[in-house]
Design a protein around this motif. Sequence first.
Motif, PDB file in Angstrom:
ATOM      1  N   HIS A 154       0.691  -0.940   0.112  1.00  0.00           N
ATOM      2  CA  HIS A 154      -0.267  -0.300   0.397  1.00  0.00           C
ATOM      3  C   HIS A 154       0.873   1.261   0.206  1.00  0.00           C
ATOM      4  O   HIS A 154       0.542   2.093  -0.663  1.00  0.00           O
ATOM      5  CB  HIS A 154      -1.130  -0.387   1.705  1.00  0.00           C
ATOM      6  CG  HIS A 154      -2.287   0.684   1.416  1.00  0.00           C
ATOM      7  ND1 HIS A 154      -3.049   1.145   0.432  1.00  0.00           N
ATOM      8  CD2 HIS A 154      -1.573   2.394   1.854  1.00  0.00           C
ATOM      9  CE1 HIS A 154      -3.434   2.068   0.434  1.00  0.00           C
ATOM     10  NE2 HIS A 154      -2.948   2.942   1.705  1.00  0.00           N
ATOM     11  N   HIS A 156       1.476   4.342  -2.950  1.00  0.00           N
ATOM     12  CA  HIS A 156       1.000   6.109  -2.772  1.00  0.00           C
ATOM     13  C   HIS A 156       2.628   6.707  -3.249  1.00  0.00           C
ATOM     14  O   HIS A 156       1.749   7.656  -3.277  1.00  0.00           O
ATOM     15  CB  HIS A 156       0.907   6.400  -0.999  1.00  0.00           C
ATOM     16  CG  HIS A 156      -0.572   6.655  -0.360  1.00  0.00           C
ATOM     17  ND1 HIS A 156      -0.748   7.034  -0.998  1.00  0.00           N
ATOM     18  CD2 HIS A 156      -1.070   5.810   0.668  1.00  0.00           C
ATOM     19  CE1 HIS A 156      -2.556   6.750  -0.489  1.00  0.00           C
ATOM     20  NE2 HIS A 156      -2.335   6.320   0.409  1.00  0.00           N
ATOM     21  N   ASP A 203      -7.118   7.171  -0.779  1.00  0.00           N
ATOM     22  CA  ASP A 203      -6.481   6.040  -1.137  1.00  0.00           C
ATOM     23  C   ASP A 203      -7.206   5.935  -2.631  1.00  0.00           C
ATOM     24  O   ASP A 203      -8.518   5.790  -2.550  1.00  0.00           O
ATOM     25  CB  ASP A 203      -7.165   4.287   0.115  1.00  0.00           C
ATOM     26  CG  ASP A 203      -6.286   4.821   0.656  1.00  0.00           C
ATOM     27  OD1 ASP A 203      -5.322   4.893   1.083  1.00  0.00           O
ATOM     28  OD2 ASP A 203      -6.567   3.717   2.210  1.00  0.00           O
TER      29      ASP A 203
HETATM   30 ZN    ZN Z   1      -3.581   4.821   2.293  1.00  0.00          ZN
END
Ligand code: ZN
Length: 351
Positions: free
Chosen positions: A112, A116, A310
């Motif tokens: 994750h 980003h 996100d």
């Molecule tokens: Zn995030």
Amino acid sequence: MNILALETSCDDTAAAIVEDGRKVLSNIIHSQNELHAQYGGVIPEMAARRHIEVINTCIDEALQQAGDMTLEDIDCFAATLGPGLAGSLLIGANTAKMLSVMTGKPFHGVHHLYAHVCSNYLNSELSPPFLCLLISGGHTQLLAVNQDHQMNILGESLDDAVGEAYDKIARLMDLGFPGGPALDKLSTDGDPRRFPLPSATTKAPFDFSFSGLKTAALRTYEQATQGLDPEKDVETLLTIKRDMAASFQFTVVETLFKKTLACAKMHHLNTIAIAGGVSANRGVRKRFMDFAAQQPDYRIYIPNLGFCTDNAAMVASSAYYNPITDDLGREVFSRDGGEVTTVRIINRQSF
Ligand code: ZN
Ligand code: KG4
């Protein structure tokens, strides 16, 4: 290469299709904010259930938005494997693995945080090496990204992440959920110098610490509002909230900016990218962009607002540039280093 990626690490269900790691063909996000707002925070079990309810619609919408594509137009399926909420991660990861098994196309599992960082490649020409300031709800890190897209942590928060500190102060001031954007908005009309707040020094120069600032802000706010009546002193309370929001934001932004710049100088990196949910913050964006306007030797990259919090487009980009695995058997993990689930997907041969 068209990658269809899914992101379900927390409370947003997202699907996107990205060509060659850069060109965003579609970007669908189903936010669960409304669901969790009534509880003031994310309820993991409810988040996972909602992911199950909407993931197929998200995929259909992503294919449609990309010009009525079908699964045949997709070359690779990807999903976030962690870190995040285990139950939530499983929905996106297992759906992407299943699509891979069904179609015979490869699966790429993504970290994750790398994703980003890669949000800065979307619809942009950024190329490594560069320094990345990653500021999200769970992490605050300074990362050096090398030519091979490998990431080396140069500094990180020793306690709260920036987004977490924003959310906690916002909760104290009853600004609703999620608190970060609300506090950011409120700060625009406040006086940033009314409440001087401390900026922590850390032993290692590029580490961060926000718990002292958070506690100081909480105490200052409690003192400033002591004895005020929420029904009668509405205007006074609103002014205090605005000034506290502005003072908090000013201190956070200056800390992030100064440490990032010192780190960039020390490591001779004059390209700086910012990533993570807090990169949507107006104060952060303005401080770095104003600097770039005065200092042409530095190049600053900040994702478009749709790619800060996100999303699955950043997962597709990361699947293209730096996937952590192409193994269908690799499990989801809630924290770095710790794989948590016992669900193992069958491999393609045995299917
Ligand atoms: Zn995030
Ligand atoms: O990257 P993200 O969507 O999820 C994580 O990976 O954590 O970041 C969410 C965090 C939350 O703490 C949220 O309050 C914060 O980013 N955030 C903001 C802003 N927009 C989102 N914080 C300050 N100002 C904003 N405009």
